[in-house]
Design a protein around this motif. Structure first.
Motif, PDB file in Angstrom:
ATOM      1  N   ILE A  35       0.824  -1.214   0.000  1.00 56.97           N
ATOM      2  CA  ILE A  35       0.000   0.000   0.000  1.00 56.97           C
ATOM      3  C   ILE A  35       0.858   1.264   0.000  1.00 56.97           C
ATOM      4  O   ILE A  35       0.376   2.347   0.350  1.00 56.97           O
ATOM      5  N   ASP A  36       2.102   1.141  -0.414  1.00 58.23           N
ATOM      6  CA  ASP A  36       3.023   2.281  -0.546  1.00 58.23           C
ATOM      7  C   ASP A  36       3.157   3.086   0.746  1.00 58.23           C
ATOM      8  O   ASP A  36       3.309   4.301   0.701  1.00 58.23           O
ATOM      9  N   LEU A  37       3.104   2.409   1.875  1.00 59.15           N
ATOM     10  CA  LEU A  37       3.205   3.110   3.155  1.00 59.15           C
ATOM     11  C   LEU A  37       4.654   3.106   3.620  1.00 59.15           C
ATOM     12  O   LEU A  37       5.154   2.103   4.113  1.00 59.15           O
ATOM     13  N   THR A  38       5.316   4.226   3.428  1.00 55.49           N
ATOM     14  CA  THR A  38       6.711   4.355   3.845  1.00 55.49           C
ATOM     15  C   THR A  38       6.877   5.413   4.935  1.00 55.49           C
ATOM     16  O   THR A  38       7.868   5.420   5.642  1.00 55.49           O
ATOM     17  N   VAL A  39       5.901   6.300   5.079  1.00 54.09           N
ATOM     18  CA  VAL A  39       5.928   7.346   6.092  1.00 54.09           C
ATOM     19  C   VAL A  39       4.880   6.996   7.151  1.00 54.09           C
ATOM     20  O   VAL A  39       3.676   7.000   6.856  1.00 54.09           O
ATOM     21  N   PRO A  40       5.309   6.663   8.372  1.00 52.97           N
ATOM     22  CA  PRO A  40       4.344   6.244   9.403  1.00 52.97           C
ATOM     23  C   PRO A  40       3.210   7.238   9.640  1.00 52.97           C
ATOM     24  O   PRO A  40       2.087   6.830   9.931  1.00 52.97           O
ATOM     25  N   ALA A  41       3.472   8.529   9.488  1.00 50.65           N
ATOM     26  CA  ALA A  41       2.422   9.532   9.715  1.00 50.65           C
ATOM     27  C   ALA A  41       1.272   9.406   8.718  1.00 50.65           C
ATOM     28  O   ALA A  41       0.173   9.903   8.974  1.00 50.65           O
ATOM     29  N   ASP A  42       1.509   8.738   7.584  1.00 53.88           N
ATOM     30  CA  ASP A  42       0.454   8.546   6.588  1.00 53.88           C
ATOM     31  C   ASP A  42      -0.410   7.333   6.896  1.00 53.88           C
ATOM     32  O   ASP A  42      -1.380   7.078   6.182  1.00 53.88           O
ATOM     33  N   GLY A  43      -0.066   6.583   7.929  1.00 51.37           N
ATOM     34  CA  GLY A  43      -0.783   5.356   8.234  1.00 51.37           C
ATOM     35  C   GLY A  43      -1.758   5.496   9.383  1.00 51.37           C
ATOM     36  O   GLY A  43      -1.528   6.242  10.328  1.00 51.37           O
ATOM     37  N   ILE A  44      -2.847   4.787   9.252  1.00 56.95           N
ATOM     38  CA  ILE A  44      -3.847   4.678  10.313  1.00 56.95           C
ATOM     39  C   ILE A  44      -4.163   3.195  10.460  1.00 56.95           C
ATOM     40  O   ILE A  44      -4.321   2.486   9.471  1.00 56.95           O
TER      41      ILE A  44
END
Length: 171
Positions: free
Chosen positions: A105-114
């Motif tokens: 899911i292209d999640l590389t920046v923790p702040a973008d994740g929920i």
């Protein structure tokens, strides 16, 4: 999917209701017609466990639902789930996800994740359970999501939200 029930735009601000994204109206089987902003529709590349071919879901928040959100399938209007931030109910919950798992899911920046857990809400609210073994991770910037399957023995698929001592009075 913050407190206002929406995803954040790329600039980090809540997406405005009057934005160009527009509304999608869904004639759901259980809740009648509901409207979701296009910004609140996420794509699950692998679907959810048991529903691998259902890939698009709208995250719907209503004030009367408190901390809970509805994850409504866009392609199958009779399918919806209750989700919420597991930290509200389980403050020590930790997600042992490896970075390579989140590449899908292209999640590389923790702040973008929920992170959200799926909840089962029976008629008797004292029996609410959370699936802490298979949480959902959202990439709010890319509008992608995936369900992880954890092998952590301390988490179950039907983790009781309330212990006998914590049952709300009158419930």
């Amino acid at each position: 999917m913050d407190g206002a029930g929406c995803f954040h735009s790329a600039g980090g601000e809540p997406a405005a209701a009057g934005r160009d994204a527009g509304l999608v109206k869904l004639a759901t089987a259980r809740f009648g017609e509901v409207a979701a902003r296009e910004d609140d529709i996420v794509f699950f590349p692998r679907g959810l466990l048991g529903f691998p071919d259902i890939a698009r879901y709208a995250v719907i928040a209503r004030p009367e639902d408190g901390p809970f959100r509805r994850l409504q399938a866009v392609e199958r209007l009779d399918l919806s789930f209750v989700i919420a931030d597991p930290l509200i109910f389980f403050p020590r919950y930790r997600l042992p996800a490896a970075a390579e798992q989140l590449r899908l899911i292209d999640l590389t920046v923790p702040a973008d994740g929920i992170v959200a857990a799926l909840f089962t809400v029976p008629r008797d609210p004292r029996l609410i359970t959370a699936n802490l073994q298979a949480p959902i991770v959202f990439n709010t910037r890319a509008h992608l999501a995936m369900q992880l399957i954890l092998s952590a023995p301390e988490y179950t698929a039907a983790h009781r939200v309330f212990t006998k001592e914590e049952v709300p009075q009158g419930a």
